[in-house]
Design a protein around this motif. Structure first.
Motif, PDB file in Angstrom:
ATOM      1  N   ILE A  64       0.851  -1.194   0.000  1.00 41.66           N
ATOM      2  CA  ILE A  64       0.000   0.000   0.000  1.00 41.66           C
ATOM      3  C   ILE A  64       0.886   1.243   0.000  1.00 41.66           C
ATOM      4  N   PRO A  65       0.609   2.224  -0.851  1.00 46.15           N
ATOM      5  CA  PRO A  65       1.460   3.411  -0.915  1.00 46.15           C
ATOM      6  C   PRO A  65       1.435   4.229   0.378  1.00 46.15           C
ATOM      7  N   CYS A  66       2.515   4.987   0.579  1.00 41.47           N
ATOM      8  CA  CYS A  66       2.589   5.907   1.711  1.00 41.47           C
ATOM      9  C   CYS A  66       2.839   7.321   1.200  1.00 41.47           C
ATOM     10  N   VAL A  67       2.251   8.258   1.919  1.00 42.89           N
ATOM     11  CA  VAL A  67       2.340   9.682   1.596  1.00 42.89           C
ATOM     12  C   VAL A  67       3.146  10.368   2.688  1.00 42.89           C
ATOM     13  N   ALA A  68       4.106  11.203   2.294  1.00 40.48           N
ATOM     14  CA  ALA A  68       4.849  12.026   3.242  1.00 40.48           C
ATOM     15  C   ALA A  68       4.289  13.434   3.191  1.00 40.48           C
ATOM     16  N   ILE A  69       3.988  13.992   4.363  1.00 43.53           N
ATOM     17  CA  ILE A  69       3.332  15.296   4.430  1.00 43.53           C
ATOM     18  C   ILE A  69       3.979  16.149   5.511  1.00 43.53           C
ATOM     19  N   GLY A  70       3.821  17.451   5.354  1.00 40.43           N
ATOM     20  CA  GLY A  70       4.256  18.373   6.398  1.00 40.43           C
ATOM     21  C   GLY A  70       5.482  19.178   6.041  1.00 40.43           C
ATOM     22  N   GLY A  71       5.265  20.405   5.553  1.00 40.61           N
ATOM     23  CA  GLY A  71       6.375  21.300   5.266  1.00 40.61           C
ATOM     24  C   GLY A  71       7.280  20.855   4.146  1.00 40.61           C
ATOM     25  N   VAL A  72       6.780  20.038   3.231  1.00 35.33           N
ATOM     26  CA  VAL A  72       7.608  19.483   2.153  1.00 35.33           C
ATOM     27  C   VAL A  72       7.836  20.551   1.083  1.00 35.33           C
ATOM     28  N   THR A  73       9.086  20.746   0.694  1.00 39.62           N
ATOM     29  CA  THR A  73       9.464  21.723  -0.330  1.00 39.62           C
ATOM     30  C   THR A  73      10.383  21.050  -1.344  1.00 39.62           C
ATOM     31  N   PRO A  74      10.618  21.692  -2.492  1.00 36.94           N
ATOM     32  CA  PRO A  74      11.584  21.129  -3.443  1.00 36.94           C
ATOM     33  C   PRO A  74      12.979  21.003  -2.844  1.00 36.94           C
ATOM     34  N   GLU A  75      13.281  21.855  -1.872  1.00 37.71           N
ATOM     35  CA  GLU A  75      14.621  21.860  -1.287  1.00 37.71           C
ATOM     36  C   GLU A  75      14.830  20.752  -0.263  1.00 37.71           C
ATOM     37  N   ASN A  76      13.762  20.315   0.412  1.00 33.43           N
ATOM     38  CA  ASN A  76      13.954  19.326   1.491  1.00 33.43           C
ATOM     39  C   ASN A  76      13.382  17.950   1.187  1.00 33.43           C
ATOM     40  N   CYS A  77      12.827  17.756  -0.022  1.00 31.83           N
ATOM     41  CA  CYS A  77      12.075  16.528  -0.280  1.00 31.83           C
ATOM     42  C   CYS A  77      12.924  15.317  -0.636  1.00 31.83           C
ATOM     43  N   GLN A  78      14.169  15.510  -1.025  1.00 30.33           N
ATOM     44  CA  GLN A  78      14.964  14.381  -1.512  1.00 30.33           C
ATOM     45  C   GLN A  78      15.083  13.237  -0.506  1.00 30.33           C
ATOM     46  N   PRO A  79      15.335  13.521   0.781  1.00 32.09           N
ATOM     47  CA  PRO A  79      15.407  12.412   1.746  1.00 32.09           C
ATOM     48  C   PRO A  79      14.113  11.612   1.843  1.00 32.09           C
ATOM     49  N   LEU A  80      12.971  12.264   1.677  1.00 32.64           N
ATOM     50  CA  LEU A  80      11.688  11.563   1.709  1.00 32.64           C
ATOM     51  C   LEU A  80      11.564  10.617   0.518  1.00 32.64           C
ATOM     52  N   ILE A  81      11.971  11.108  -0.649  1.00 31.24           N
ATOM     53  CA  ILE A  81      11.951  10.273  -1.854  1.00 31.24           C
ATOM     54  C   ILE A  81      12.874   9.077  -1.679  1.00 31.24           C
ATOM     55  N   ASP A  82      14.074   9.345  -1.193  1.00 29.55           N
ATOM     56  CA  ASP A  82      15.069   8.278  -1.016  1.00 29.55           C
ATOM     57  C   ASP A  82      14.610   7.240   0.006  1.00 29.55           C
ATOM     58  N   ALA A  83      13.833   7.683   1.006  1.00 30.67           N
ATOM     59  CA  ALA A  83      13.381   6.764   2.065  1.00 30.67           C
ATOM     60  C   ALA A  83      12.212   5.892   1.628  1.00 30.67           C
ATOM     61  N   GLY A  84      11.602   6.226   0.477  1.00 26.29           N
ATOM     62  CA  GLY A  84      10.545   5.357  -0.027  1.00 26.29           C
ATOM     63  C   GLY A  84       9.161   5.946  -0.081  1.00 26.29           C
ATOM     64  N   ALA A  85       9.026   7.265   0.114  1.00 23.44           N
ATOM     65  CA  ALA A  85       7.696   7.872  -0.013  1.00 23.44           C
ATOM     66  C   ALA A  85       7.161   7.660  -1.430  1.00 23.44           C
ATOM     67  N   ASP A  86       5.921   7.242  -1.530  1.00 24.72           N
ATOM     68  CA  ASP A  86       5.287   7.062  -2.837  1.00 24.72           C
ATOM     69  C   ASP A  86       4.691   8.367  -3.350  1.00 24.72           C
ATOM     70  N   PHE A  87       4.290   9.236  -2.415  1.00 28.38           N
ATOM     71  CA  PHE A  87       3.721  10.528  -2.767  1.00 28.38           C
ATOM     72  C   PHE A  87       4.263  11.594  -1.822  1.00 28.38           C
TER      73      PHE A  87
END
Length: 212
Positions: A158-181
């Protein structure tokens, strides 16, 4: 790990009248967006439906899933593609019974592996973790660590969504950790260069290209 690349999930500002439909159209035209969540507060059901209807038409035009926040009745009334529920909202079982099997149901799970497992076992279509970064969009009391995304993506389909203060500048770690959205609001609607340019900035990070 999931094979589908991380995608953008826009959440509306609380004010969706006035010029906002044009902002939404420009944002969706600028780059790939998977979903748009309609989130308003302190409006009556008639007003909410009036505000939501033109936005759903725009989302349909761009083949973007239209998700209603917290309001199962509104989601059913306008034929939304999904509904997003918090932990204090109507429960998943009731929402599924009311909306049927074809509607996507997402559940806020904060920083809790237990709540996420409950949601997944209960038939949620996605779970949302956050807030990962400080945000002014809504009051938050939970701050998950990146390893919750790693754990979920390794354990669950099941996909997971990362939320909260996400910007183009800080999102890379979320992508790398496996966030689907990546669920984004302020970073798009309040970007000084405009919503369309903000979507292009995220598209570059998500490696899904841009629309000309």
């Amino acid at each position: 790990m999931h094979d589908i690349p991380c995608q953008l999930y826009l959440i509306s500002p609380l004010e969706t009248g006035g010029d906002f439909p044009n902002q939404l159209r420009n944002a969706l035209a600028a780059g790939p967006v998977a979903a748009f969540q309609f989130r308003v507060k302190d409006v009556n059901p008639e007003q909410a439906a009036e505000l939501a209807a033109p936005l759903k038409v725009i989302c349909d035009e761009f083949d973007v899933a239209f998700i209603v926040n917290d309001d199962i009745a509104l989601a059913k009334q306008i034929g939304a593609d999904g509904v997003h529920l918090g932990q204090s909202d109507e429960n998943l079982k009731n929402a599924r019974a009311e909306l049927g099997l074809d509607v996507q149901i997402g559940i806020t799970c904060h920083d809790s592996r237990h709540l996420a497992m409950e949601a997944g076992e209960g038939g949620a279509n996605y779970v949302a973790f956050g807030a990962f970064f400080p945000t002014k969009t809504k009051e938050t009391h939970h701050k998950p660590e990146l390893d919750i995304l790693e754990w979920w993506s390794a354990m669950m389909e099941i996909p997971c969504v990362a939320i909260g203060g996400v910007t183009p500048e800080n999102c890379q770690p979320l992508i790398d950790a496996g966030a689907d959205f990546l669920a984004v609001s302020g970073a798009v609607w309040h970007d000084s260069d405009g919503a369309a340019q903000a979507v292009r900035k995220f598209a570059a990070k998500l490696d899904v290209g841009e629309k000309s």
